[in-house]
Structure formats: C-alpha cells, structure tokens
Motif scaffolding. Structure first.
Motif, PDB file in Angstrom:
ATOM      1  N   LEU A 118       0.715  -1.067   0.170  1.00 53.84           N
ATOM      2  CA  LEU A 118      -0.021  -0.041  -0.056  1.00 53.84           C
ATOM      3  C   LEU A 118       0.706   1.296   0.003  1.00 53.84           C
ATOM      4  O   LEU A 118       0.386   2.281  -0.886  1.00 53.84           O
ATOM      5  N   VAL A 119       1.851   1.320   0.913  1.00 53.08           N
ATOM      6  CA  VAL A 119       2.849   2.562   0.859  1.00 53.08           C
ATOM      7  C   VAL A 119       3.562   2.584  -0.630  1.00 53.08           C
ATOM      8  O   VAL A 119       3.674   3.598  -1.089  1.00 53.08           O
ATOM      9  N   VAL A 120       3.965   1.546  -1.274  1.00 52.36           N
ATOM     10  CA  VAL A 120       4.259   1.503  -2.471  1.00 52.36           C
ATOM     11  C   VAL A 120       3.408   2.149  -3.595  1.00 52.36           C
ATOM     12  O   VAL A 120       3.729   3.233  -4.174  1.00 52.36           O
ATOM     13  N   LEU A 121       2.174   1.787  -3.485  1.00 56.58           N
ATOM     14  CA  LEU A 121       1.090   2.223  -4.458  1.00 56.58           C
ATOM     15  C   LEU A 121       0.821   3.855  -4.160  1.00 56.58           C
ATOM     16  O   LEU A 121       0.928   4.585  -5.086  1.00 56.58           O
ATOM     17  N   GLU A 122       0.900   4.058  -2.873  1.00 54.54           N
ATOM     18  CA  GLU A 122       0.887   5.454  -2.653  1.00 54.54           C
ATOM     19  C   GLU A 122       1.783   6.411  -3.176  1.00 54.54           C
ATOM     20  O   GLU A 122       1.454   7.400  -3.794  1.00 54.54           O
ATOM     21  N   LEU A 123       2.854   5.788  -3.174  1.00 52.66           N
ATOM     22  CA  LEU A 123       4.226   6.596  -3.724  1.00 52.66           C
ATOM     23  C   LEU A 123       4.203   6.577  -5.205  1.00 52.66           C
ATOM     24  O   LEU A 123       4.374   7.677  -5.772  1.00 52.66           O
ATOM     25  N   LEU A 124       3.874   5.371  -5.576  1.00 55.40           N
ATOM     26  CA  LEU A 124       3.718   5.467  -7.283  1.00 55.40           C
ATOM     27  C   LEU A 124       2.724   6.455  -7.736  1.00 55.40           C
ATOM     28  O   LEU A 124       3.042   7.239  -8.879  1.00 55.40           O
ATOM     29  N   ASN A 125       1.510   6.857  -6.903  1.00 51.24           N
ATOM     30  CA  ASN A 125       0.630   7.796  -7.258  1.00 51.24           C
ATOM     31  C   ASN A 125       1.338   9.061  -7.091  1.00 51.24           C
ATOM     32  O   ASN A 125       1.228   9.830  -7.899  1.00 51.24           O
ATOM     33  N   LYS A 126       2.236   9.318  -6.066  1.00 51.85           N
ATOM     34  CA  LYS A 126       2.641  10.655  -5.785  1.00 51.85           C
ATOM     35  C   LYS A 126       3.601  11.102  -6.908  1.00 51.85           C
ATOM     36  O   LYS A 126       3.752  12.075  -7.341  1.00 51.85           O
ATOM     37  N   HIS A 127       4.386  10.021  -7.370  1.00 48.07           N
ATOM     38  CA  HIS A 127       5.134  10.129  -8.474  1.00 48.07           C
ATOM     39  C   HIS A 127       4.554  10.124  -9.837  1.00 48.07           C
ATOM     40  O   HIS A 127       5.400  10.282 -11.065  1.00 48.07           O
ATOM     41  N   GLN A 128       3.258  10.018  -9.829  1.00 51.46           N
ATOM     42  CA  GLN A 128       2.517  10.162 -11.065  1.00 51.46           C
ATOM     43  C   GLN A 128       2.587   8.944 -11.975  1.00 51.46           C
ATOM     44  O   GLN A 128       2.708   9.070 -13.190  1.00 51.46           O
ATOM     45  N   ILE A 129       3.577   7.665 -11.561  1.00 50.97           N
ATOM     46  CA  ILE A 129       3.738   6.698 -12.158  1.00 50.97           C
ATOM     47  C   ILE A 129       2.331   5.989 -12.377  1.00 50.97           C
ATOM     48  O   ILE A 129       2.088   5.282 -13.262  1.00 50.97           O
ATOM     49  N   GLU A 130       1.482   5.796 -11.211  1.00 54.19           N
ATOM     50  CA  GLU A 130       0.056   5.405 -11.325  1.00 54.19           C
ATOM     51  C   GLU A 130      -0.904   6.180 -10.862  1.00 54.19           C
ATOM     52  O   GLU A 130      -0.507   7.410 -10.365  1.00 54.19           O
ATOM     53  N   VAL A 131      -2.170   5.905 -11.501  1.00 49.26           N
ATOM     54  CA  VAL A 131      -3.295   6.923 -10.942  1.00 49.26           C
ATOM     55  C   VAL A 131      -4.188   6.167 -10.395  1.00 49.26           C
ATOM     56  O   VAL A 131      -4.889   5.564 -11.068  1.00 49.26           O
ATOM     57  N   ILE A 132      -4.231   5.644  -9.182  1.00 48.10           N
ATOM     58  CA  ILE A 132      -5.124   4.811  -8.380  1.00 48.10           C
ATOM     59  C   ILE A 132      -6.058   5.593  -7.727  1.00 48.10           C
ATOM     60  O   ILE A 132      -5.800   6.725  -6.801  1.00 48.10           O
ATOM     61  N   GLU A 133      -7.257   5.548  -7.964  1.00 48.97           N
ATOM     62  CA  GLU A 133      -8.329   6.301  -7.147  1.00 48.97           C
ATOM     63  C   GLU A 133      -8.083   5.991  -5.599  1.00 48.97           C
ATOM     64  O   GLU A 133      -7.756   5.053  -5.030  1.00 48.97           O
ATOM     65  N   ASP A 134      -8.356   7.270  -4.814  1.00 52.22           N
ATOM     66  CA  ASP A 134      -8.129   7.253  -3.383  1.00 52.22           C
ATOM     67  C   ASP A 134      -9.091   6.197  -2.628  1.00 52.22           C
ATOM     68  O   ASP A 134      -8.684   5.296  -1.654  1.00 52.22           O
ATOM     69  N   ASN A 135     -10.487   5.930  -3.301  1.00 59.44           N
ATOM     70  CA  ASN A 135     -11.495   4.835  -2.681  1.00 59.44           C
ATOM     71  C   ASN A 135     -10.886   3.481  -2.571  1.00 59.44           C
ATOM     72  O   ASN A 135     -10.863   2.560  -1.797  1.00 59.44           O
ATOM     73  N   LEU A 136     -10.209   3.228  -3.912  1.00 57.16           N
ATOM     74  CA  LEU A 136      -9.324   1.881  -3.814  1.00 57.16           C
ATOM     75  C   LEU A 136      -8.283   1.717  -3.066  1.00 57.16           C
ATOM     76  O   LEU A 136      -8.375   0.697  -2.475  1.00 57.16           O
TER      77      LEU A 136
END
Ligand SMILES: [Zn+2]
Length: 219
Positions: A165-183
């Motif tokens: 989860l931490v990794v996913l949040e950080l990938l979002n932060k770096h705009q590598i992923e765009v995962i919705e907050d509710n997911l």
C-alpha cells in the motif's frame, strides 16, 4: 489456534480457511507496474500470516511464485527482461521511493516483493542469482503495522500488504500510477477483516464462526 485452522477446508483464492474466506473484501486494482510476490514454500503453507496472497489477489497486474532458488525460473527471467525491475529490499544503496522517482526507463516498472520471514527472505535472496542482481527499493513511512497478533521484530516492520500500500501511494505521488483514493483506502480491508476475525476467534473461539458469517453478509 491449531484446531481451528488445522484441517479446515481452504479457499484457494485467498488461501484462508473457507470459514473465514476474505474474497468478498478485495479491491481489484489495475496498475501499469507489474508486482511479483515471491514466497518461500514454508510460508506458503501457513494460513495466518501471509498477506502475499491478499496482495496478489488485489492487484490485477501481479504474479505470485513459490520457491527458493528462482535463478532459472523462465517466467521470472522473462519479467526481468521486459521490465525495469526493482526488489523491495532496504539496503544502504536502495532507491528510496519516498524521495526518488524510480521511473528512468521506457520499460514498465516491475517491483518484486518477498513475502517471508527475514530468514526465508535471506535464503531466497542469496540463492536466486537473478534476484540478487536487481536494483533495491525502499521507502520511509510513519505507518505502523496493524498486525498486532504477529510478533513484529521491530516497529518498522510492515506486512506485505501494508508495504505494498505504501508503494502504491508513492507510485501515485510520482504520477507513475493513477489509482483512485477509494481503491487505495479499501486495499487493506481484507487484512483488517482477517485481524478482526483472529481477534474475535481468540476472545470467543466457540461461537465466532457463526457470528462472522452474519457480519460478512450484512456488509
Ligand atoms: Zn477466499
């Protein structure tokens, strides 16, 4: 505890006993990043502590492999070949995802995660030549594990699903992923439900299976 997990029928989706199957609680998240969960055969047999299955089940672009020496594993070598690959491993020269964007190549990212105790992780790491040559990735986080039942070696230790989860949040932060907050906020749901189930089981082993089923259908 053993009698309750011992010979129970298993759900081969979430690898939980069927009486406490967590399949109804998963988010199913799409990512460009490939996640590879590696598990020591010894860990694979455990039903309690391995959140690697949960991680794999939640991430559509993930694969899970069981073994110790992956050096000649055809599929893993294929993934390494076609991706810019990192392994979550907190060494001194690891790329710290909290501060550094890892995306430096046209190739999609692959992140390998070993879901095992430290001793088993070391075994996989030292025996698999292909893995020991991967770049290391780490992160810094204030998150504390919610897994109170498992004895944590230290406060900084997170379960595989929490680390992911931490990794996913950080990938979002770096705009590598765009995962919705509710997911993202639902990502730990099966993990939290499992802890809730285990706590209740310890507090009230006799009547719990029935109560849990009720709770689940009223979701
Ligand atoms: Zn299940």
């Amino acid at each position: 505890m053993k009698t309750y997990y011992g010979n129970r029928e298993k759900c081969y989706e979430c690898y939980r006993p069927k009486s406490s199957c967590m399949c109804g609680y998963f988010e199913h998240i799409n990512t460009d990043t490939k996640f590879v969960v590696l598990m020591h055969p010894k860990e694979f047999k455990k039903v309690k502590n391995n959140t690697g299955h949960f991680t794999h089940k939640s991430l559509r672009n993930s694969e899970l492999f069981i073994g110790i020496d992956f050096s000649n594993h055809k599929r893993i070598n294929d993934i390494i070949e076609r991706h810019d690959s990192y392994i979550l491993f907190p060494s001194d020269d690891a790329l710290n995802l909290t501060h550094v964007n890892p995306k430096k190549s046209e190739k999609p990212l692959a992140i390998f995660i070993i879901d095992s105790t430290w001793a088993c992780t070391k075994k996989i790491f030292t025996q698999s030549e292909n893995l020991s040559s991967l770049k290391h990735m780490s992160f810094t986080t204030d998150r504390v594990s919610e897994y109170e039942i498992k004895v944590q070696p230290d406060d900084a230790y997170l379960s595989t699903i929490e680390s992911t989860l931490v990794v996913l949040e950080l990938l979002n932060k770096h705009q590598i992923e765009v995962i919705e907050d509710n997911l993202l906020s639902g990502f730990l749901r099966p993990f939290k439900k499992m802890i809730e189930y285990q706590k209740n089981l310890i507090a009230n082993p006799q009547s719990h299976a029935v109560r849990f089923k009720k709770h689940k259908t009223s979701k």
